[in-house]
Enzyme design. Sequence first.
Site, PDB file in Angstrom:
ATOM      1  N   CYS A   1       0.803  -1.228   0.000  1.00 35.69           N
ATOM      2  CA  CYS A   1       0.000   0.000   0.000  1.00 35.69           C
ATOM      3  C   CYS A   1       0.832   1.272   0.000  1.00 35.69           C
ATOM      4  O   CYS A   1       0.305   2.370   0.201  1.00 35.69           O
ATOM      5  CB  CYS A   1      -0.945  -0.018   1.205  1.00 35.69           C
ATOM      6  SG  CYS A   1      -2.046  -1.460   1.211  1.00 35.69           S
TER       7      CYS A   1
ATOM      8  N   LYS B   1      -8.188  -0.147  10.803  1.00 30.78           N
ATOM      9  CA  LYS B   1      -8.208  -1.197   9.786  1.00 30.78           C
ATOM     10  C   LYS B   1      -7.242  -2.294  10.216  1.00 30.78           C
ATOM     11  O   LYS B   1      -6.038  -2.056  10.378  1.00 30.78           O
ATOM     12  CB  LYS B   1      -7.797  -0.610   8.437  1.00 30.78           C
ATOM     13  CG  LYS B   1      -7.660  -1.668   7.349  1.00 30.78           C
ATOM     14  CD  LYS B   1      -7.456  -1.043   5.982  1.00 30.78           C
ATOM     15  CE  LYS B   1      -7.214  -2.104   4.929  1.00 30.78           C
ATOM     16  NZ  LYS B   1      -7.063  -1.530   3.587  1.00 30.78           N
TER      17      LYS B   1
ATOM     18  N   LYS C   1     -12.852  -1.581  10.182  1.00 32.36           N
ATOM     19  CA  LYS C   1     -12.803  -2.609   9.147  1.00 32.36           C
ATOM     20  C   LYS C   1     -11.910  -3.748   9.596  1.00 32.36           C
ATOM     21  O   LYS C   1     -10.822  -3.467  10.076  1.00 32.36           O
ATOM     22  CB  LYS C   1     -12.263  -1.953   7.874  1.00 32.36           C
ATOM     23  CG  LYS C   1     -12.088  -2.880   6.707  1.00 32.36           C
ATOM     24  CD  LYS C   1     -11.400  -2.150   5.587  1.00 32.36           C
ATOM     25  CE  LYS C   1     -11.079  -3.195   4.538  1.00 32.36           C
ATOM     26  NZ  LYS C   1     -10.097  -2.763   3.605  1.00 32.36           N
TER      27      LYS C   1
HETATM   28  C1  PBG Z   1      -6.805  -1.437  -0.069  1.00 33.85           C
HETATM   29  C2  PBG Z   1      -8.061  -2.050   0.425  1.00 33.85           C
HETATM   30  C3  PBG Z   1      -8.309  -3.380   0.807  1.00 33.85           C
HETATM   31  C4  PBG Z   1      -9.667  -3.463   1.110  1.00 33.85           C
HETATM   32  C5  PBG Z   1     -10.191  -2.187   0.944  1.00 33.85           C
HETATM   33  N1  PBG Z   1      -9.186  -1.328   0.544  1.00 33.85           N
HETATM   34  C6  PBG Z   1      -7.428  -4.561   0.803  1.00 33.85           C
HETATM   35  C7  PBG Z   1      -6.318  -4.683   1.749  1.00 33.85           C
HETATM   36  O1  PBG Z   1      -6.084  -3.857   2.622  1.00 33.85           O
HETATM   37  O2  PBG Z   1      -5.597  -5.673   1.563  1.00 33.85           O
HETATM   38  C8  PBG Z   1     -10.394  -4.715   1.520  1.00 33.85           C
HETATM   39  C9  PBG Z   1     -11.865  -4.721   1.250  1.00 33.85           C
HETATM   40  C10 PBG Z   1     -12.510  -6.048   1.281  1.00 33.85           C
HETATM   41  O3  PBG Z   1     -11.923  -7.094   1.656  1.00 33.85           O
HETATM   42  O4  PBG Z   1     -13.686  -6.088   0.910  1.00 33.85           O
HETATM   43  N2  PBG Z   1      -5.786  -1.315   0.835  1.00 33.85           N
END
Ligand code: PBG
Length: 335
Positions: A130, A195, A248
């Site tokens: 990221c 997150k 999340k």
């Molecule tokens: C990007 C991102 C992710 C998700 C949302 N934005 C993936 C991650 O962090 O690996 C996951 C969303 C989902 O699983 O529905 N960083």
Amino acid sequence: MSGFPTVRMRRLRRTAGLRRLVSESRLDPAQLLWPLFFKTSGDATPIPSMPGVSQHPLRDAGDLARRAADLGLGGVLLFGIPDHKDEAGSEAWAQQGVVQEATRAMKRAAPDTVVVTDVCLCEYTSHGHCGVLKGDRVDNDPTLEILTRTAVSQAEAGADLVAPSDMMDGRVAAIRAGLDQAGFSEIPIMSYAAKYASAFYGPFREAAGSAPQFGDRRSYQMDPPNSDEALREIALDLQEGADIVMVKPGLPCLDIIRRAKEQFGGPIAAYQVSGEYSMIKMAAQLGALDGDRALWEATIALRRAGADIIITYAAPELAEKLGKREEGRGKSTAV
Ligand code: PBG
């Protein structure tokens, strides 16, 4: 207060009408955000690990925007699958990038539909992390500038709200300053504040082609055992200027949603992530459970925990079924 038999809790559960009357939490399509995956061309491609979800070509953007508007959804959340990836994820901030183009097309087709754009680099970097790398580490501070450029390019394309999901330290402040400098002081930020490094993102990474090519995201996303840390993350993002904060994944984090709501009030968003969605859909396909009811129950639990906004791949079907759902909760002759 006297107890049984004066008090009988079952009295208010007797009919659908009474249950509806005393329902403490409700789902309204206006509170749902619908995540969408866009690619530049080709046909819509179903994502095998996410039954009912596809990658959409840009040319479908207008129709999808009108569909969201017709269903009364709160808005859409856009992710991009670029044609080319590189070390720095440069397609993320390209003026003609896939999310920028999808945003323009959606705002043209349905100007009132709220378009939210995901601000992250993992879909655009060749290594799938990221941020930009220094050796095998994601380098925090240089990444901030790239994320800011990405958010500004999305605002220029017409995004109503930008949503950084990268989990770099200081990115909300950096993006806020960058938007302000570019003349977008009115564009709000929804930060993925708490997150977690979650196994429930698995299907998303197939959908977005964003699995890390080495290692994992545990040096930037949160460790599942922690809860106080989530509150610190949220407090910092609010201090840096986040307008909406997100927790999340959703179902594994009901306690975090509740603590966040109690400590900070709203608006709090919860992301019912790909794995939560697929788990229910696939179990239903196998006949293990009633998919419609399980989906509703898993979603209303997020509202009950305190989420004001819910991001869910099931937004259209939930919106379609919401009216009927009340009936589905039982006729007046429940036993
Ligand atoms: C990007 C991102 C992710 C998700 C949302 N934005 C993936 C991650 O962090 O690996 C996951 C969303 C989902 O699983 O529905 N960083």
